[in-house]
Design an enzyme around this catalytic site. Structure first.
Site, PDB file in Angstrom:
ATOM      1  N   CYS A 220      25.856 -24.212 -21.369  1.00 41.46           N
ATOM      2  CA  CYS A 220      26.843 -23.139 -20.419  1.00 41.46           C
ATOM      3  C   CYS A 220      28.227 -23.319 -21.016  1.00 41.46           C
ATOM      4  O   CYS A 220      29.176 -22.881 -21.000  1.00 41.46           O
ATOM      5  CB  CYS A 220      27.017 -23.360 -19.159  1.00 41.46           C
TER       6      CYS A 220
HETATM    7  N1  COA Z   1      17.099 -19.076  -0.059  1.00 41.43           N
HETATM    8  C1  COA Z   1      17.240 -19.577   1.458  1.00 41.43           C
HETATM    9  N2  COA Z   1      17.085 -21.250   1.999  1.00 41.43           N
HETATM   10  C2  COA Z   1      17.473 -22.273   0.840  1.00 41.43           C
HETATM   11  C3  COA Z   1      17.553 -21.365  -0.676  1.00 41.43           C
HETATM   12  C4  COA Z   1      16.950 -19.998  -1.012  1.00 41.43           C
HETATM   13  N3  COA Z   1      16.812 -19.543  -1.918  1.00 41.43           N
HETATM   14  N4  COA Z   1      17.177 -22.549  -1.449  1.00 41.43           N
HETATM   15  C5  COA Z   1      17.526 -23.925  -0.731  1.00 41.43           C
HETATM   16  N5  COA Z   1      17.607 -23.129   1.008  1.00 41.43           N
HETATM   17  C6  COA Z   1      17.459 -24.299   1.877  1.00 41.43           C
HETATM   18  C7  COA Z   1      17.455 -25.453   1.799  1.00 41.43           C
HETATM   19  O1  COA Z   1      16.154 -26.244   1.770  1.00 41.43           O
HETATM   20  C8  COA Z   1      18.219 -25.989   2.861  1.00 41.43           C
HETATM   21  O2  COA Z   1      17.715 -26.509   3.772  1.00 41.43           O
HETATM   22  P1  COA Z   1      17.868 -27.405   5.038  1.00 41.43           P
HETATM   23  O3  COA Z   1      19.163 -27.727   5.563  1.00 41.43           O
HETATM   24  O4  COA Z   1      16.330 -26.939   6.210  1.00 41.43           O
HETATM   25  O5  COA Z   1      17.281 -28.298   4.386  1.00 41.43           O
HETATM   26  C9  COA Z   1      19.535 -25.644   2.525  1.00 41.43           C
HETATM   27  O6  COA Z   1      19.333 -23.843   2.301  1.00 41.43           O
HETATM   28  C10 COA Z   1      20.362 -25.712   2.006  1.00 41.43           C
HETATM   29  O7  COA Z   1      20.636 -26.439   0.432  1.00 41.43           O
HETATM   30  P2  COA Z   1      20.764 -26.469  -0.577  1.00 41.43           P
HETATM   31  O8  COA Z   1      20.264 -27.579  -1.635  1.00 41.43           O
HETATM   32  O9  COA Z   1      21.613 -27.758   0.243  1.00 41.43           O
HETATM   33  O10 COA Z   1      22.010 -25.762  -0.619  1.00 41.43           O
HETATM   34  P3  COA Z   1      23.200 -26.003  -1.611  1.00 41.43           P
HETATM   35  O11 COA Z   1      24.336 -24.878  -0.202  1.00 41.43           O
HETATM   36  O12 COA Z   1      23.866 -26.620  -2.044  1.00 41.43           O
HETATM   37  O13 COA Z   1      23.553 -24.464  -2.850  1.00 41.43           O
HETATM   38  C11 COA Z   1      23.170 -25.136  -4.960  1.00 41.43           C
HETATM   39  C12 COA Z   1      22.064 -25.439  -3.567  1.00 41.43           C
HETATM   40  C13 COA Z   1      21.444 -24.964  -6.102  1.00 41.43           C
HETATM   41  C14 COA Z   1      23.194 -23.790  -5.074  1.00 41.43           C
HETATM   42  C15 COA Z   1      24.374 -25.816  -5.022  1.00 41.43           C
HETATM   43  O14 COA Z   1      24.183 -26.869  -4.497  1.00 41.43           O
HETATM   44  C16 COA Z   1      24.873 -25.489  -7.012  1.00 41.43           C
HETATM   45  O15 COA Z   1      25.192 -24.785  -6.990  1.00 41.43           O
HETATM   46  N6  COA Z   1      24.528 -26.413  -7.546  1.00 41.43           N
HETATM   47  C17 COA Z   1      25.270 -26.284  -8.680  1.00 41.43           C
HETATM   48  C18 COA Z   1      24.009 -25.898 -10.115  1.00 41.43           C
HETATM   49  C19 COA Z   1      24.650 -24.944 -10.459  1.00 41.43           C
HETATM   50  O16 COA Z   1      25.503 -24.583 -10.990  1.00 41.43           O
HETATM   51  N7  COA Z   1      23.815 -25.520 -12.131  1.00 41.43           N
HETATM   52  C20 COA Z   1      24.117 -24.844 -13.083  1.00 41.43           C
HETATM   53  C21 COA Z   1      26.061 -25.400 -13.290  1.00 41.43           C
HETATM   54  S1  COA Z   1      26.239 -25.146 -15.157  1.00 41.43           S
END
Ligand code: COA
Length: 371
Positions: A156
């Site tokens: 990216c």
């Molecule tokens: N739909 C519904 N629930 C979901 C889900 C989805 N698509 N994906 C995850 N969940 C659930 C998880 O299982 C978790 O449930 P639990 O609390 O019962 O275990 C809960 O939602 C929270 O998940 P979590 O992984 O903690 O979410 P988050 O708030 O950290 O968001 C990302 C996840 C991937 C959006 C976030 O970590 C992120 O953006 N990270 C950076 C990644 C990125 O930008 N990469 C590119 C960089 S260039």
């Protein structure tokens, strides 16, 4: 040593849009079918149930509402879940080069240049559709550019790595005018059957024309650039020639995008602002002197936190605009699009900082001043 400036930018997004509801309906249909087909094995603990996704989660966790995609039907078809792209004869322009040209032509037009006035082409994107010949060579031929051409990839952050190199080459007198092209068809890399990532990416193409200052007014002075890396395997796409040779089971041939989202979030929010502050410090540009920062768009909370650390004040739509609600993460093209969409209102003499971050990890940062 000539000053280097950004003469113009261009971007293009496909008209096809998938909103979160549509994407989640398709993913959940896939998950429900998989779980029904494997009900006994799931009950016996032999196979893991595929969890359902939700549009509310996507908006709250990422800030993404919809994404523009190169091809929609193939992504939403649960028997496929990747874009459907027709193969082309080798004598035709390639899919990704054509996608790139859609943003290059407007950038050239805005600058008032013909392709022959370019003497270097850098394709700076997360992936190129073939190993060789370089996509940049094909684009160079298509626009009739002169000089050198090569492809580079730093996920990216690629576009700002391209700008970092172009800035050095122009200052060193190695080139006069360089095109940096970032065509990103990320929906071909994403795994739409994996809940953690299925919503992240959209497709977009962006271009920048960078040149030596010859006194012509307009454009943006490049005040300083910096790029820095820290190895991590928390965000990866394993789909290269060795992976193909390593196949043990047929068919075992799908692109493998994987990330530890929490890890990436935490690491990058710490690292990106440090890199962005580097060119600011080198030219004595204090955070309060920065009118705006244009950030790579991955996750709205990352944008909030990184902006605050670069600017030393809370993020607003004015000082660090967001575009990911409409486009999702369009990889390296996103910072260029963000800059183009949110720079017309700035006055001559005002400064801004672009910062892009991603897998590697790689972070690129550029300080600019409107002329
Ligand atoms: N739909 C519904 N629930 C979901 C889900 C989805 N698509 N994906 C995850 N969940 C659930 C998880 O299982 C978790 O449930 P639990 O609390 O019962 O275990 C809960 O939602 C929270 O998940 P979590 O992984 O903690 O979410 P988050 O708030 O950290 O968001 C990302 C996840 C991937 C959006 C976030 O970590 C992120 O953006 N990270 C950076 C990644 C990125 O930008 N990469 C590119 C960089 S260039």
């Amino acid at each position: 040593m000539p000053n280097c400036l950004i003469r113009s930018t261009g971007y293009w997004v496909p008209p096809n849009v998938i909103d979160n509801d549509e994407l989640v309906a398709s993913y959940n249909a896939y998950a429900a079918r998989f779980n029904a087909q494997h009900a006994d094995a799931i009950a016996a603990g032999e196979v893991e149930e595929v969890p359902l996704s939700s549009a509310d989660f996507i908006v709250n966790a990422s800030g993404i509402h919809r994404r523009h995609v190169f091809e929609k039907d193939g992504i939403l078809d649960i028997d496929r879940m990747v874009p459907q792209i027709a193969p082309r004869p080798i004598e035709d322009v390639s899919t990704q080069a054509e996608f790139a040209l859609k943003s290059i032509r407007p950038a050239l037009e805005k600058a008032g240049y013909d392709g022959s006035e370019i003497d270097g082409v850098i394709v700076a994107s997360s992936a190129q559709q073939r190993n060789f010949p370089g996509l940049a060579c094909e684009i160079q031929e298509q626009i009739g550019a002169n000089g050198f051409s090569f492809d580079l990839t730093m996920a990216c952050a690629s576009a700002l790595y391209g700008l970092h190199i172009a800035n050095s080459m122009i200052k060193a007198g190695e080139a006069r005018r360089i095109l940096i092209s970032s065509p990103e068809i990320m929906t071909c890399i994403n795994v739409h059957s994996r809940r953690e990532v299925h919503f992240i990416f959209g497709d977009a193409s962006a271009a920048m024309i960078v040149e030596a200052d010859d006194g012509r007014p307009g454009g943006w002075d490049v005040l300083g650039t910096h790029a820095e890396n820290k190895w991590s395997s928390a965000l990866r796409s394993d789909f290269g020639f060795i992976n193909i040779a390593e196949r043990q089971v047929e068919p075992d041939y799908e692109p493998h995008l994987d990330q530890d989202g929490h890890r990436v979030f935490k690491d990058v929010v710490g690292f990106a602002p440090v890199v962005a502050r580097n060119p600011m410090d080198k030219i004595g540009l204090a955070p309060e002197g920065v009118r705006r920062t244009w950030l790579h768009q991955a996750n709205i909370r990352m944008v909030d936190m990184i902006a605050k650390r670069i600017l030393g004040r809370d993020r607003t739509e004015e000082n660090a605009p967001a575009i990911l609600h409409e486009y999702g993460n369009t990889s390296s093209s996103s910072v260029v699009m963000n800059f183009e969409l949110h720079s017309d209102d700035m006055a001559a003499g005002e400064t801004g900082v672009m910062c892009a971050f991603g897998a590697g990890y790689g972070v690129g940062a550029v300080a600019v001043r409107k002329r």
